[in-house]
Each structure stands twice: as C-alpha cells, then as structure tokens.
Design an enzyme around this catalytic site. Structure first.
Site, PDB file in Angstrom:
ATOM      1  N   SER A   1      -5.066  32.825-106.215  1.00  0.00           N
ATOM      2  CA  SER A   1      -4.797  32.250-107.123  1.00  0.00           C
ATOM      3  C   SER A   1      -3.841  32.238-108.147  1.00  0.00           C
ATOM      4  O   SER A   1      -4.136  33.664-108.909  1.00  0.00           O
ATOM      5  CB  SER A   1      -6.398  31.955-107.501  1.00  0.00           C
ATOM      6  OG  SER A   1      -6.055  30.558-108.478  1.00  0.00           O
TER       7      SER A   1
ATOM      8  N   TYR B   1       3.776  42.697 -98.261  1.00  0.00           N
ATOM      9  CA  TYR B   1       4.097  41.238 -99.500  1.00  0.00           C
ATOM     10  C   TYR B   1       5.276  41.713 -99.592  1.00  0.00           C
ATOM     11  O   TYR B   1       5.480  40.267-100.700  1.00  0.00           O
ATOM     12  CB  TYR B   1       2.660  41.878-100.200  1.00  0.00           C
ATOM     13  CG  TYR B   1       1.570  41.257 -99.410  1.00  0.00           C
ATOM     14  CD1 TYR B   1       1.492  40.859 -98.084  1.00  0.00           C
ATOM     15  CD2 TYR B   1       0.157  41.034-100.343  1.00  0.00           C
ATOM     16  CE1 TYR B   1      -0.243  40.917 -97.732  1.00  0.00           C
ATOM     17  CE2 TYR B   1      -0.842  40.863 -99.391  1.00  0.00           C
ATOM     18  CZ  TYR B   1      -0.836  41.116 -98.480  1.00  0.00           C
ATOM     19  OH  TYR B   1      -2.384  40.912 -97.302  1.00  0.00           O
TER      20      TYR B   1
END
Length: 285
Positions: free
Chosen positions: A242, A61
């Site tokens: 989120s 990531y």
C-alpha cells in the site's frame, strides 16, 4: 467477546515470529511491488513513519535503490528495521549468491540483510540447492541474519532437506481463495514459517464475502483488516502493498482484536482450491 476469541487473542497478540535464534520477523510487512522510483521511496518512508518495521523488496522489482532511499529518508535506524530482498536465477550457485548479495546491498545502501530469499526455484536449471548452500555461508559469516526461499513447492523443499538444508521461511501466494492447503500443511509439518504475498488477493473479490464483511462489521474493522487478521492469527507473516497512509495504518492495526474459531473457519471455507497464479515449476526469474 467469547472465551474462544479471548484465548485466540492472547495467543496471537505477538506481532512477530521467530525465524532463527535471535531473529524475529514482524508479522506484517510492507510489500513494495510494483512500486518504483519516487513512488516507492515515498511509500517506504511514510510506511516506516506509520509504524512499519518490516520492508519487503526484490531484485526483480527494480526498486531496491528506491527502498533504500525511503529507509534513509525515514530517519529510523537501520537496526530497528527488518529488511527482506530476493535474488534472481542468474545468481543461483554458490559463488553467484555472494555476487547477488553484494549487488543487493549496494543498491539498498546497507551493509547487511535481515532476510535474503531465493525468489523462484527454477527447477529446470537445477541450481537452487547450490544457491541455498551459498546463503548458509553468508549467514555463517554474519552478512545476512537469516536466509529463506520463495515460491518453493514441497518437492523443492524436499530437495533442500535431502541436502541437509532447512529453510526457515517460504514466501508464497496465500489469500482466502488461494490457500494452497497442501503447501501450508507441509510448512506446518516441517516448522517452516509461511509468508503470504498478495495476502489480500489481486482483485479482492472475497473482501465482499459475508464471511469477511460479517466480522468486519462486528469488530468495526475493514474487510482487508479482517483478512489480514485471519492471516496472522493463522501464524503467517503477511506482506500487503500500500502507498496510501490510511491503508498502511489500517494494515498494521490487526492485533487489537481476534476472530472466533467459527469466523476463522468461515474464511477458511472461501478456499477455491485454485493453484497460485504462477506455477513455480514453469515460471521463474
């Protein structure tokens, strides 16, 4: 609420599941891909302030440093958090896993990991069994609290089992339209906890299905909360991403109600039989 719903609520009100003796993982975690840099650090810090205690990241990531910064910025003690990261194929092999651990903990700024996962099996390389063996050594030394895998098909898990290795958790793509029923059945049959990444899907089309919007209206919840409730009520860990405060809080708020058996079956029926987005026999990093 009818009797079935009440019984389901009582069974599933726990917000954690046990992976190994003394190691429990929160059922809702914060996914951090594809956030990087300041966005990732800010999202992690605010998520922890909003009540998250499970943070999920990965070498690939490119945000482990930012995740570590967010953790420190939150002011919450490291020991109160469950931190998961994953390593790439270049580290497969017994010695490589130790190098991967050292690099990951330096980037994250922590001395240990709660969960360290093989991100993809990369079966063509034939080294994921050695990687798992390396992970068990790290666990025995107390450097990681638990180890596991991600994107492993039943065939890959069987290879581990043939070597005497039992992964307690497998992180795979699960949403109402991509339920991977054979995969889930294998996990249930072998006591493997399922962690669902992209638990709300990629395009969210099923969030407008009556099987989801009906319960949402009935319980005063959002469609996303209903789907996350379906995930945890099925016994799965769910890792929604989120960066928004309101959605972060909503994603955690899925333990105060329970879906009936009929409502659960309605969401189950949304499965299309489609495979996951990426085939782990062909894709990996």
């Amino acid at each position: 609420m009818n009797g079935a719903a009440q019984e389901s609520q009582e069974v599933q009100e726990s917000t954690t599941v046990e992976l190994a003796p003394g190691v429990v993982i929160p059922l809702i975690g914060l996914g951090t891909w594809p956030m990087t840099g300041g966005e990732a650090a800010d999202a992690v810090a605010r998520a922890i302030t909003n009540g998250y205690r499970h943070i999920d990241t990965a070498e690939n990531y490119g945000n482990e440093e930012a995740v570590g910064e967010g953790i420190r910025r939150s002011g919450v003690p490291r020991g109160d958090l469950f931190l998961t990261t994953k390593f790439n194929r270049q580290w497969h092999g017994k010695a490589g896993v130790r190098e991967a651990f050292g690099a990951a903990t330096r980037r994250l700024g922590t001395g240990y990991l709660d969960l360290f996962l093989i991100h993809w099996p990369n079966p063509a390389e034939g080294r994921f069994v050695e990687a798992a063996e390396g992970l068990t050594r790290l666990a025995e030394e107390g450097l990681i609290r638990c180890w596991g895998v991600s994107n492993f098909k039943p065939a890959h898990l069987r290879e581990l089992q043939a070597a005497g290795l039992e992964s307690p958790i497998n992180q795979v793509q699960i949403d109402p339209e991509h339920q991977q029923l054979d995969q889930l059945a294998f996990h249930r049959g072998h006591g493997i906890v399922t962690a669902a990444y992209s638990p709300l899907g990629r395009n969210g089309g099923f969030l407008s299905a009556p099987a989801v919007t009906g319960p949402a209206e009935a319980y005063g919840k959002t469609p996303a909360q209903v789907v996350l409730r379906w995930q945890v009520q099925s016994g799965r860990v769910a890792i929604p991403k989120s960066a928004d405060d309101r959605r972060q809080r909503e994603n955690l708020d899925v333990f105060g109600f329970a879906l009936t058996e009929a409502e659960m079956a309605g969401i189950d029926a949304l499965d299309t039989g489609a495979p996951p987005r990426l085939d782990s026999d062909e894709f990996g990093h």
